[in-house]
Design an enzyme around this catalytic site. Structure first.
Site, PDB file in Angstrom:
ATOM      1  N   CYS A 323    -146.605 -12.134 -37.454  1.00  0.00           N
ATOM      2  CA  CYS A 323    -145.715 -12.424 -38.581  1.00  0.00           C
ATOM      3  C   CYS A 323    -145.704 -11.267 -39.581  1.00  0.00           C
ATOM      4  O   CYS A 323    -145.109 -11.383 -40.652  1.00  0.00           O
ATOM      5  CB  CYS A 323    -146.124 -13.726 -39.272  1.00  0.00           C
ATOM      6  SG  CYS A 323    -147.810 -13.712 -39.928  1.00  0.00           S
ATOM      7  N   GLU A 357    -140.595 -11.400 -37.358  1.00  0.00           N
ATOM      8  CA  GLU A 357    -141.603 -11.966 -36.460  1.00  0.00           C
ATOM      9  C   GLU A 357    -141.467 -11.256 -35.116  1.00  0.00           C
ATOM     10  O   GLU A 357    -140.360 -11.136 -34.588  1.00  0.00           O
ATOM     11  CB  GLU A 357    -141.359 -13.468 -36.286  1.00  0.00           C
ATOM     12  CG  GLU A 357    -142.497 -14.210 -35.635  1.00  0.00           C
ATOM     13  CD  GLU A 357    -143.319 -15.009 -36.627  1.00  0.00           C
ATOM     14  OE1 GLU A 357    -144.291 -15.627 -36.185  1.00  0.00           O
ATOM     15  OE2 GLU A 357    -142.989 -15.009 -37.826  1.00  0.00           O
TER      16      GLU A 357
END
EC number: 2.1.1.-
Length: 365
Positions: A323, A357
Site C-alpha cells: 500500500c 496499491e
C-alpha cells in the site's frame, strides 16, 4: 485530484489512472521493464467504509472532512459523498435528519463511521464525548430500525452494540464465493471491487506453485481463504487478536481445512523458524512438517523491516502486496539481490488520490 472532498470525478478517471501507471513505471524501472497490469476501480461509489467528523453549529450537526494535512480546518459536506458505496450515500442524509431531530442523539456526537458490503448490509457507529445512557440506547434502537442498519455507540470506555458489530461480505474468486466477517473496528479493504481483483490476481499468479504457503499479516483472512485452494497447507500469522478471531471464523465459515492461524508478529515467526526460541502459541504447530514454497506479505505502510526481508528471501516465491510504493521500492532493492520480479500490478484502490496499491510476484534467481 477531486474538485471537492469525497466527490467522484468520472470524466477524469482514466487520466488519473494513466498518471498513476506512468508514475509506477518510472519509480520501479530498475526492477521491472515489462508491462504493468493495471486494475481499475469503478469511477464512483467504490468506498465500502467511510468516517466523518460531526461539525456542530447551534442545534444542527453536519458531516465534515479534512483536506490532507489540514486537520484543524474541517470542510462540511454540502454535496453527495459520491465516492461512497450506494448504501453509504443512502444512509448519510437519513441519519443526519434523525440525529438533528433528536437532542439526545446529536448532543456531543463527534464522529460517525459507516461499514457496508456489496449486498447492502451495514454497520453505523456513532462516537460521542459523553456517557451513553439507557435513554440514548432506546433512541438508537429506533434509529437502527428506521435506517435498517446495525448501530454501535461508542464513548470513553464504552461500546454499546445494539445487534452486531460486523457485516458479512461475499467476494467471488474463480467462480467460488468466499464469505468474510468484517468487524467494525478491524481493518478491511475499502474498495470491494478492487479487492476482488487483487484476490483474483494473487490466485491466478500462484495457480501452479504447489507446496505450502506462509502468510504474514493475514488480517481477517482476506487473501488467505482463496489462496488456500492453490496450496497443500497454509500457515498464516497475525498479531491482532480481533483479526485472528475474525480469520478463524472466516476459515470455519468457508470450510477451509488446510489453514492454520498463529497469533504472532513477523519478528516472532522469524525467531520460531530459526529455532531461536519456542512459543506456546506454536505448541500444536509442527513447523518442520511444512514444505514452504511461497510466502505472501501484505505489510502496513512502513513496509518490511530488515529481519522480515531476510526471512522472506529464503522462499522460492514471494507475493508482495504493497500500500506504499516508496517502502516497496526500498524492499525490492534488497529482495532483488536474491529474486527477480516476474509480474507487476497496479490496483486503483483509492481513485482521485495519489495512493497506489501494487502487487509484485518474485521468484528466486
Amino acid at each position: 485530484m477531486t474538485t471537492k472532498l469525497g466527490q467522484a470525478n468520472p470524466a477524469n478517471y482514466q487520466q488519473q489512472l494513466d498518471d498513476k501507471e506512468k508514475a509506477t513505471k518510472e519509480q520501479f524501472s530498475d526492477f521491472w521493464q515489462g508491462d504493468i497490469e493495471v486494475h481499475p476501480s469503478p469511477p464512483s461509489h467504490y468506498r465500502m467504509r467511510a468516517e466523518f467528523k460531526m461539525w456542530q453549529q447551534g442545534a444542527e450537526a453536519f458531516y465534515a472532512m479534512y483536506q490532507p494535512g489540514e486537520y484543524k480546518k474541517p470542510v462540511t459536506l454540502e454535496w453527495e459523498f459520491s465516492v461512497g458505496a450506494e448504501k453509504i450515500v443512502e444512509l448519510m442524509p437519513k441519519l443526519l435528519e434523525i440525529v438533528n431531530a433528536s437532542e439526545l442523539l446529536r448532543k456531543r456526537l463527534f464522529q460517525v463511521e459507516f461499514l457496508t458490503t456489496t449486498t447492502g448490509e451495514s454497520v453505523t457507529t456513532l462516537i460521542y464525548h459523553k456517557p451513553l445512557t439507557e435513554e440514548w440506547q432506546a433512541e438508537a434502537n429506533a434509529l437502527a430500525s428506521s435506517l435498517n442498519t446495525h448501530i454501535i455507540g461508542r464513548s470513553k470506555k464504552q461500546k454499546i452494540v445494539l445487534t452486531q458489530d460486523y457485516v458479512e461480505e461475499t467476494l467471488t474468486i474463480s467462480g467460488t464465493p468466499f464469505t468474510y466477517k468484517q468487524i467494525e473496528s478491524g481493518f478491511t479493504q475499502p474498495n470491494a471491487a478492487v479487492c476482488q481483483k487483487m484476490l483474483q490476481w494473487a490466485v491466478d499468479a500462484t495457480a501452479n506453485l504447489g507446496g505450502d504457503l506462509v502468510e504474514l499479516y493475514c488480517g481477517n483472512g482476506n487473501f488467505t481463504l482463496p489462496l488456500s485452494k492453490n496450496f497443500d497447507k497454509v500457515l498464516a500469522t497475525e498479531v491482532s487478536k480481533t483479526s485472528v478471531k475474525a480469520a478463524e471464523y472466516n476459515i470455519e465459515k468457508n470450510g477451509c481445512k488446510n489453514i492454520t492461524i498463529a497469533r504472532m508478529s513477523s519478528e516472532e515467526f522469524t525467531e520460531a523458524l530459526n529455532g531461536v526460541r519456542e512459543f506456546r502459541r506454536l505448541k500444536d504447530i509442527e513447523l518442520d512438517s511444512y514444505n514452504f514454497s511461497t510466502v505472501f506479505v501484505d505489510p502496513p505502510r512502513a513496509g518490511l523491516d530488515e529481519d522480515t526481508e531476510a526471512l522472506i528471501s529464503r522462499f522460492d516465491n514471494i507475493i508482495y502486496i504493497s500500500c506504499n510504493p516508496d517502502t516497496l521500492a526500498n524492499n525490492l532493492a534488497n529482495l532483488c539481490k536474491t529474486h527477480k520480479v516476474e509480474r507487476f500490478a497496479l490496483f486503483d484502490q483509492f481513485p482521485y488520490t495519489d495512493h497506489r496499491e501494487c502487487g509484485v510476484i518474485l521468484t528466486k534467481k
